[in-house]
Structure formats: structure tokens, C-alpha cells
Design a protein around this motif. Structure first.
Motif, PDB file in Angstrom:
ATOM      1  N   ILE A 183      38.997  43.707  46.334  1.00  0.00           N
ATOM      2  CA  ILE A 183      38.143  42.508  45.633  1.00  0.00           C
ATOM      3  C   ILE A 183      37.154  43.018  44.911  1.00  0.00           C
ATOM      4  O   ILE A 183      36.728  42.861  43.437  1.00  0.00           O
ATOM      5  CB  ILE A 183      38.143  41.475  46.361  1.00  0.00           C
ATOM      6  CG1 ILE A 183      39.406  40.810  46.837  1.00  0.00           C
ATOM      7  CG2 ILE A 183      37.378  40.312  45.533  1.00  0.00           C
ATOM      8  CD1 ILE A 183      39.199  39.743  47.674  1.00  0.00           C
ATOM      9  N   TYR A 184      36.248  43.653  45.622  1.00  0.00           N
ATOM     10  CA  TYR A 184      34.895  44.182  45.133  1.00  0.00           C
ATOM     11  C   TYR A 184      35.215  45.365  43.910  1.00  0.00           C
ATOM     12  O   TYR A 184      34.537  45.099  42.681  1.00  0.00           O
ATOM     13  CB  TYR A 184      34.255  45.172  46.327  1.00  0.00           C
ATOM     14  CG  TYR A 184      32.793  45.867  45.994  1.00  0.00           C
ATOM     15  CD1 TYR A 184      31.761  45.185  46.026  1.00  0.00           C
ATOM     16  CD2 TYR A 184      33.143  47.093  45.829  1.00  0.00           C
ATOM     17  CE1 TYR A 184      30.396  45.874  45.949  1.00  0.00           C
ATOM     18  CE2 TYR A 184      31.652  47.857  45.332  1.00  0.00           C
ATOM     19  CZ  TYR A 184      30.550  47.003  45.493  1.00  0.00           C
ATOM     20  OH  TYR A 184      29.280  47.544  45.316  1.00  0.00           O
ATOM     21  N   ASP A 185      36.151  45.909  43.988  1.00  0.00           N
ATOM     22  CA  ASP A 185      36.454  47.188  43.062  1.00  0.00           C
ATOM     23  C   ASP A 185      36.964  46.327  41.795  1.00  0.00           C
ATOM     24  O   ASP A 185      36.594  46.761  40.394  1.00  0.00           O
ATOM     25  CB  ASP A 185      37.541  47.965  43.481  1.00  0.00           C
ATOM     26  CG  ASP A 185      36.989  49.146  44.541  1.00  0.00           C
ATOM     27  OD1 ASP A 185      36.065  49.392  44.656  1.00  0.00           O
ATOM     28  OD2 ASP A 185      37.846  49.564  44.993  1.00  0.00           O
ATOM     29  N   ARG A 186      37.897  45.190  41.997  1.00  0.00           N
ATOM     30  CA  ARG A 186      38.384  44.632  40.958  1.00  0.00           C
ATOM     31  C   ARG A 186      37.396  43.834  40.121  1.00  0.00           C
ATOM     32  O   ARG A 186      37.324  43.856  38.968  1.00  0.00           O
ATOM     33  CB  ARG A 186      39.433  43.648  41.225  1.00  0.00           C
ATOM     34  CG  ARG A 186      40.289  42.879  40.215  1.00  0.00           C
ATOM     35  CD  ARG A 186      41.603  42.305  40.585  1.00  0.00           C
ATOM     36  NE  ARG A 186      41.230  41.322  41.614  1.00  0.00           N
ATOM     37  CZ  ARG A 186      42.146  41.293  42.865  1.00  0.00           C
ATOM     38  NH1 ARG A 186      42.969  42.199  43.077  1.00  0.00           N
ATOM     39  NH2 ARG A 186      41.395  40.273  43.732  1.00  0.00           N
ATOM     40  N   LEU A 187      36.591  43.389  40.918  1.00  0.00           N
ATOM     41  CA  LEU A 187      35.196  42.438  40.128  1.00  0.00           C
ATOM     42  C   LEU A 187      34.255  43.245  39.365  1.00  0.00           C
ATOM     43  O   LEU A 187      33.950  43.240  38.108  1.00  0.00           O
ATOM     44  CB  LEU A 187      34.150  41.789  41.265  1.00  0.00           C
ATOM     45  CG  LEU A 187      35.099  40.264  41.855  1.00  0.00           C
ATOM     46  CD1 LEU A 187      34.126  39.991  42.951  1.00  0.00           C
ATOM     47  CD2 LEU A 187      34.950  39.394  40.759  1.00  0.00           C
ATOM     48  N   LEU A 188      34.005  44.647  39.965  1.00  0.00           N
ATOM     49  CA  LEU A 188      33.281  45.416  39.321  1.00  0.00           C
ATOM     50  C   LEU A 188      33.861  46.112  38.088  1.00  0.00           C
ATOM     51  O   LEU A 188      33.110  46.307  37.066  1.00  0.00           O
ATOM     52  CB  LEU A 188      32.804  46.623  40.325  1.00  0.00           C
ATOM     53  CG  LEU A 188      31.597  46.084  41.183  1.00  0.00           C
ATOM     54  CD1 LEU A 188      31.282  47.390  42.192  1.00  0.00           C
ATOM     55  CD2 LEU A 188      30.259  45.740  40.586  1.00  0.00           C
TER      56      LEU A 188
END
Length: 175
Positions: free
Chosen positions: A49-54
Motif C-alpha cells: 500500500i505504501y509503494d502504491r500510494l507513493l
């Protein structure tokens, strides 16, 4: 146009902030039941989720900067602060999320900031230290008290022990 680009990234930044806070609360929960790190399944989900948001945030910023470049008719446009932040969070992902893999690492750096805050406050109130020796002594005492607090020692007992210590024994030991 400026407001639209930044409003979208504010939403993404808020989502990222909520994700980090949620992961911190998960860490506290797992720590209370005696675990030393977050389960890998939960870590992987949070990282995804962190990667996708960034990625979404960086793409929005790139599009925004490209529109700015076209409007200003320049070859290059200065990177936005949001772009620089999202890029650093991407590059330093392991360091940002390290608190999930090792519960001894704090979520924030408030302890370090608190250590400096008292010296800055004293300097602000009095204007300065009277001498370099005075500033040095103040820093040594604050450092000693901060170390004692971080090691879970009683502050008053630590000061009492420091004043009584005539044999130059280590004051803060792993007792």
C-alpha cells in the motif's frame, strides 16, 4: 491549476500519514502481546500500500510539474516540495518503515528533539550562555540526565549518585 494538483497530493499525503499511523498502532499491539517484530504478511501488505500510494503521488507531481513547464514555456521546472518528499520516502523506504521490523526502533524522533529543546529554550530565555564552559557543562548535565531517563533510571537517584561519585566509577551502567 495549482490548487487542483496540490489538493490531490494532500489527499495522498493524508492517506500515507494514516497508513503510517495505523502501522504504528499495529506495532504497539503486537509489542504488547510479546512479539519482537510485525508478522511478515502484515508488513508486506503495508509495504504494498505504501509503494502504491507513493507511486500515485509521484506520478501526480510529475504531471503537475509537466503542466507547469508547458505553461511557463521552459525546458525545466523546479521540483515541487511534495515531489521531493515523496521521492525521499520512496528512496528511504527501508529506513522509514524500519520500526515495523524492529520494535526497539521508535516510530518518531521526538526523543532527539526533546534533548535539544531544553538547550534552545535556555538560550532563548537568557540570550546566550555566559561562557563556552557554561554551555558545555549544561550540555553534559542534560546529556547525562537524558541517558539516565532513556535507561529507565530514576533522575533524582542518578543525580545523587553523580554528586556522591568520588571514585570515578561509570555512572550509567547496565545494572
Amino acid at each position: 491549476m495549482l490548487l487542483i494538483g496540490t489538493a490531490i497530493n494532500w489527499q495522498l499525503a493524508l492517506r500515507l500519514m494514516k497508513l503510517l499511523r495505523l502501522s504504528w498502532h499495529y506495532c504497539k499491539g503486537f509489542k504488547t502481546i510479546g512479539m519482537l517484530q510485525m508478522p511478515s504478511v502484515v508488513c508486506e501488505r503495508i509495504e504494498k500500500i505504501y509503494d502504491r500510494l507513493l507511486q500515485r503521488a509521484l506520478m501526480k507531481e510529475v504531471v503537475y510539474m509537466e503542466k507547469q513547464r508547458e505553461e511557463l514555456k521552459r525546458k525545466k521546472v523546479k521540483n515541487t516540495k511534495a515531489y521531493n518528499l515523496f521521492k525521499r520516502l520512496t528512496e528511504f523506504k527501508a529506513e522509514t518503515l524500519r520500526f515495523m521490523s524492529d520494535f526497539t526502533i521508535p516510530f518518531d524522533n521526538n526523543g532527539s528533539e526533546r534533548d535539544v529543546r531544553m538547550a534552545k529554550l535556555k538560550q532563548k530565555i537568557s540570550g546566550c550562555f555566559r561562557s563556552a564552559d557554561g554551555g558545555s557543562m549544561f550540555a553534559r548535565i542534560r546529556s547525562y540526565l537524558s541517558s539516565a531517563r532513556k535507561q529507565g533510571m530514576d533522575i533524582y537517584q542518578s543525580l545523587h549518585r553523580a554528586v556522591r561519585n568520588y571514585c570515578n566509577m561509570p555512572l550509567l551502567s547496565a545494572e
